[in-house]
Design a protein around this motif. Structure first.
Motif, PDB file in Angstrom:
ATOM      1  N   GLU A  28       0.834  -1.210   0.000  1.00 25.80           N
ATOM      2  CA  GLU A  28       0.000   0.000   0.000  1.00 25.80           C
ATOM      3  C   GLU A  28       0.866   1.256   0.000  1.00 25.80           C
ATOM      4  O   GLU A  28       0.564   2.233  -0.700  1.00 25.80           O
ATOM      5  N   VAL A  29       1.949   1.239   0.768  1.00 23.09           N
ATOM      6  CA  VAL A  29       2.879   2.384   0.790  1.00 23.09           C
ATOM      7  C   VAL A  29       3.544   2.541  -0.575  1.00 23.09           C
ATOM      8  O   VAL A  29       3.636   3.654  -1.116  1.00 23.09           O
ATOM      9  N   GLN A  30       4.001   1.440  -1.163  1.00 23.82           N
ATOM     10  CA  GLN A  30       4.643   1.497  -2.474  1.00 23.82           C
ATOM     11  C   GLN A  30       3.683   2.023  -3.543  1.00 23.82           C
ATOM     12  O   GLN A  30       4.071   2.832  -4.391  1.00 23.82           O
ATOM     13  N   LEU A  31       2.437   1.594  -3.491  1.00 30.71           N
ATOM     14  CA  LEU A  31       1.440   2.075  -4.439  1.00 30.71           C
ATOM     15  C   LEU A  31       1.202   3.568  -4.252  1.00 30.71           C
ATOM     16  O   LEU A  31       1.193   4.338  -5.215  1.00 30.71           O
ATOM     17  N   SER A  32       1.025   3.996  -3.015  1.00 30.07           N
ATOM     18  CA  SER A  32       0.784   5.405  -2.715  1.00 30.07           C
ATOM     19  C   SER A  32       1.950   6.277  -3.198  1.00 30.07           C
ATOM     20  O   SER A  32       1.736   7.331  -3.810  1.00 30.07           O
ATOM     21  N   GLU A  33       3.167   5.846  -2.920  1.00 30.54           N
ATOM     22  CA  GLU A  33       4.356   6.595  -3.366  1.00 30.54           C
ATOM     23  C   GLU A  33       4.424   6.662  -4.891  1.00 30.54           C
ATOM     24  O   GLU A  33       4.736   7.713  -5.457  1.00 30.54           O
TER      25      GLU A  33
END
Length: 163
Positions: free
Chosen positions: A79-84
């Protein structure tokens, strides 16, 4: 007409990846559908061999001794990688949406490509010597299942994978 390009990445996109994607579309309107797997389905032995083949001895040792993250940890990281990735695409003026995928990233790519009528798929990964050599990487698997071009790029570089 705006083209849709599905992007499967195993880590957050970076500036070089954005430059590559921008080069791919030139001045044509495009929308990117970014997929980040929560569970990459990686094999411990293959990971160790990949790291050793790239002379990444510390990473190989960490793979052997570090243990596997929990499902919740993998999902939060994705989720963090997608958001970034989405934030970087937006700040670069590129239209994008995306989602975290489940256990089969290639099946998620196939479903997304069909649902969005994608004109192309781009798989962005770090080099994986074993999969790339034996053509079992995500890009090759997606190419076998889809009727659209699949480009395999190595993250943070201009190098094209072996698909």
């Amino acid at each position: 007409m705006t083209a849709t390009i599905v992007v499967l990445t195993e880590e957050s996109l970076n500036e070089v990846d954005i430059t590559n994607l921008r080069y791919l579309i030139q001045d044509n309107p495009a929308r990117f559908e970014v997929l980040v797997p929560a569970d990459t389905g990686r094999n411990l032995l293959v990971d160790v061999l990949d790291n050793l083949s790239l002379l990444q001895f510390a990473e190989a040792f960490r793979d052997l001794t570090g243990g596997k993250p929990t499902k919740d940890q993998e999902t939060k990281a994705a989720e963090v990688q997608l958001s970034e990735s989405l934030a970087l695409l937006a700040s670069s003026g590129l239209e994008a949406g995306g989602s975290v995928t489940g256990e089969d990233p290639v099946q998620a790519v196939v479903a997304a490509a069909k649902a969005t009528n994608a004109q192309q798929v781009v798989v962005i990964t770090t080099p994986h010597a074993v999969e790339d050599t034996f053509r079992t990487d995500w890009a090759n698997e997606a190419q076998e299942r889809l009727g659209v071009p699949v480009l395999h790029l190595y993250s943070g570089s201009g190098f094209i994978g072996g698909s």
